[in-house]
Motif scaffolding. Sequence first.
Motif, PDB file in Angstrom:
ATOM      1  N   ILE A  24       0.828  -1.202   0.000  1.00  0.00           N
ATOM      2  CA  ILE A  24       0.000   0.000   0.000  1.00  0.00           C
ATOM      3  C   ILE A  24       0.865   1.257   0.000  1.00  0.00           C
ATOM      4  CG2 ILE A  24      -1.627   1.360   1.384  1.00  0.00           C
ATOM      5  CD1 ILE A  24      -2.916  -1.283   2.202  1.00  0.00           C
ATOM      6  N   GLU A  25       1.929   1.256   0.810  1.00  0.00           N
ATOM      7  CA  GLU A  25       2.761   2.447   0.925  1.00  0.00           C
ATOM      8  C   GLU A  25       3.599   2.685  -0.326  1.00  0.00           C
ATOM      9  OE1 GLU A  25       4.816   2.818   4.676  1.00  0.00           O
ATOM     10  OE2 GLU A  25       3.148   1.858   5.733  1.00  0.00           O
ATOM     11  N   ILE A  26       4.063   1.606  -0.954  1.00  0.00           N
ATOM     12  CA  ILE A  26       4.847   1.769  -2.187  1.00  0.00           C
ATOM     13  C   ILE A  26       3.959   2.288  -3.315  1.00  0.00           C
ATOM     14  CG2 ILE A  26       5.969   0.462  -4.048  1.00  0.00           C
ATOM     15  CD1 ILE A  26       7.424  -1.129  -1.881  1.00  0.00           C
ATOM     16  N   ILE A  27       2.785   1.704  -3.489  1.00  0.00           N
ATOM     17  CA  ILE A  27       1.875   2.167  -4.537  1.00  0.00           C
ATOM     18  C   ILE A  27       1.457   3.609  -4.276  1.00  0.00           C
ATOM     19  CG2 ILE A  27      -0.440   1.862  -5.503  1.00  0.00           C
ATOM     20  CD1 ILE A  27      -0.021  -1.162  -5.250  1.00  0.00           C
ATOM     21  N   SER A  28       1.147   3.944  -3.036  1.00  0.00           N
ATOM     22  CA  SER A  28       0.767   5.313  -2.685  1.00  0.00           C
ATOM     23  C   SER A  28       1.893   6.291  -2.990  1.00  0.00           C
ATOM     24  CB  SER A  28       0.391   5.403  -1.206  1.00  0.00           C
ATOM     25  OG  SER A  28      -0.752   4.639  -0.913  1.00  0.00           O
TER      26      SER A  28
ATOM     27  N   ALA B 219      -7.430  -3.021 -20.018  1.00  0.00           N
ATOM     28  CA  ALA B 219      -6.741  -2.466 -18.851  1.00  0.00           C
ATOM     29  C   ALA B 219      -5.241  -2.368 -19.123  1.00  0.00           C
ATOM     30  CB  ALA B 219      -7.011  -3.327 -17.625  1.00  0.00           C
ATOM     31  N   TYR B 220      -4.550  -1.655 -18.240  1.00  0.00           N
ATOM     32  CA  TYR B 220      -3.118  -1.401 -18.422  1.00  0.00           C
ATOM     33  C   TYR B 220      -2.344  -1.864 -17.185  1.00  0.00           C
ATOM     34  CZ  TYR B 220      -4.801   1.518 -22.224  1.00  0.00           C
ATOM     35  OH  TYR B 220      -5.426   1.955 -23.361  1.00  0.00           O
ATOM     36  N   TYR B 221      -1.330  -2.669 -17.413  1.00  0.00           N
ATOM     37  CA  TYR B 221      -0.517  -3.195 -16.321  1.00  0.00           C
ATOM     38  C   TYR B 221       0.618  -2.243 -15.956  1.00  0.00           C
ATOM     39  CZ  TYR B 221      -2.757  -7.778 -16.450  1.00  0.00           C
ATOM     40  OH  TYR B 221      -3.664  -8.808 -16.368  1.00  0.00           O
ATOM     41  N   GLY B 222       0.785  -2.043 -14.657  1.00  0.00           N
ATOM     42  CA  GLY B 222       1.920  -1.287 -14.179  1.00  0.00           C
ATOM     43  C   GLY B 222       3.112  -2.193 -13.947  1.00  0.00           C
ATOM     44  N   ASP B 223       4.254  -1.589 -13.672  1.00  0.00           N
ATOM     45  CA  ASP B 223       5.429  -2.373 -13.299  1.00  0.00           C
ATOM     46  C   ASP B 223       5.198  -2.980 -11.914  1.00  0.00           C
ATOM     47  OD1 ASP B 223       6.737  -1.730 -15.656  1.00  0.00           O
ATOM     48  OD2 ASP B 223       7.687   0.065 -14.793  1.00  0.00           O
ATOM     49  N   PRO B 224       5.880  -4.094 -11.595  1.00  0.00           N
ATOM     50  CA  PRO B 224       5.677  -4.725 -10.288  1.00  0.00           C
ATOM     51  C   PRO B 224       6.013  -3.778  -9.138  1.00  0.00           C
ATOM     52  CG  PRO B 224       6.871  -6.182 -11.768  1.00  0.00           C
ATOM     53  CD  PRO B 224       6.827  -4.840 -12.434  1.00  0.00           C
ATOM     54  N   ALA B 225       5.090  -3.634  -8.213  1.00  0.00           N
ATOM     55  CA  ALA B 225       5.326  -2.788  -7.045  1.00  0.00           C
ATOM     56  C   ALA B 225       6.074  -3.548  -5.963  1.00  0.00           C
ATOM     57  CB  ALA B 225       4.007  -2.263  -6.493  1.00  0.00           C
TER      58      ALA B 225
ATOM     59  N   PRO C 153       0.224  -4.340 -10.442  1.00  0.00           N
ATOM     60  CA  PRO C 153      -1.017  -3.577 -10.327  1.00  0.00           C
ATOM     61  C   PRO C 153      -1.578  -3.315 -11.716  1.00  0.00           C
ATOM     62  CG  PRO C 153       0.879  -2.157  -9.976  1.00  0.00           C
ATOM     63  CD  PRO C 153       1.404  -3.561 -10.051  1.00  0.00           C
ATOM     64  N   VAL C 154      -2.888  -3.160 -11.794  1.00  0.00           N
ATOM     65  CA  VAL C 154      -3.541  -2.965 -13.081  1.00  0.00           C
ATOM     66  C   VAL C 154      -4.480  -1.766 -12.979  1.00  0.00           C
ATOM     67  CG1 VAL C 154      -5.332  -4.656 -12.495  1.00  0.00           C
ATOM     68  CG2 VAL C 154      -4.880  -4.123 -14.902  1.00  0.00           C
TER      69      VAL C 154
ATOM     70  N   ASP D  97       1.974   7.303 -15.104  1.00  0.00           N
ATOM     71  CA  ASP D  97       2.409   8.096 -13.953  1.00  0.00           C
ATOM     72  C   ASP D  97       2.912   7.185 -12.833  1.00  0.00           C
ATOM     73  OD1 ASP D  97       1.808  10.450 -15.213  1.00  0.00           O
ATOM     74  OD2 ASP D  97      -0.047  10.839 -14.085  1.00  0.00           O
ATOM     75  N   PHE D  98       2.208   6.065 -12.627  1.00  0.00           N
ATOM     76  CA  PHE D  98       2.629   5.121 -11.595  1.00  0.00           C
ATOM     77  C   PHE D  98       4.022   4.561 -11.908  1.00  0.00           C
ATOM     78  CE2 PHE D  98       3.158   0.650 -10.449  1.00  0.00           C
ATOM     79  CZ  PHE D  98       3.125   0.741  -9.067  1.00  0.00           C
ATOM     80  N   ASN D  99       4.222   4.115 -13.150  1.00  0.00           N
ATOM     81  CA  ASN D  99       5.516   3.541 -13.521  1.00  0.00           C
ATOM     82  C   ASN D  99       6.645   4.557 -13.335  1.00  0.00           C
ATOM     83  OD1 ASN D  99       4.350   1.115 -14.155  1.00  0.00           O
ATOM     84  ND2 ASN D  99       4.477   1.369 -16.364  1.00  0.00           N
TER      85      ASN D  99
END
Length: 263
Positions: A43-47, A92-98, A210-211, A220-222
């Motif tokens: 949760i903290e890394i994704i946030s 949907a779009y996959y993000g890099d591994p968190a 994450p997707v 933006d997440f990546n």
Amino acid sequence: MRILSILLASLLSFTAHADELNMAFGESIPPFSFPDSHSGIEIEIISAALAVHGHSINPSYLPLARVPFGFKQGEFDAAMTDLGQDMQALGAYYGDPAVLYDNVFISLAERKLEIKAPEDLQGLSIVSFQGAYKRYPEWLMTGKLNGLYTENFRQENQVLLLERGHFDLALSDINIFKYHQIQVHQNLGTPLKTVKFHHFVRLDPNDYRPVFWKKNIRDDFNDGLKKIKKTGEYQAIYDRYLIAPMTALETINNTTLETKVVD
């Protein structure tokens, strides 16, 4: 004055494009998520990664098997994982591994079991996390057909179920299992039996990504994930949850906690 106007315009533009994402997570998965405090490694890394571009999350916690279902139904803007389902085919779009989940079979060392191939599981009872069968059907099919395979959404139960001989094997992420070993040891006040970890598949960081429904949010997440790794914030989050448990676990079982992070 002109510079101030430019800065103000940039700030307003940044704020206007910032989103709050309704994001689905599995129910309590220590040390990766703690619903009561909205904390935990994942949760903290994704946030933190999303915050680099001004985004935030509004987390919801579901039984793990419901996470991809809720995402597919459009109930959420993002989800922590697809549990082996192809979300890209749905747009949907996959993000890099968190984070990295290192799933292994776990047995009591005194059993002297060797798990190298699916046939080695013949006749052995297995307790696993929710959704494991969909990810590893070739390994778990025989046990499921013979009534020897059970999925338990409370992963802390795996430690005691294995310790007391109710199951021959547990299937869990190494760090999740070791975290719960520490909790059980503290609650019981007695040493636990030594366990053996059986690596059975090649570790693939892309198994848990994450997707997102929006491409710009994924991008933006990546980008944010790369930045918090570069600044050291990513590793600091891992260390906060796993360095202390490492010391405790070494005292309990004379083993070493494997802190798995994504390069």
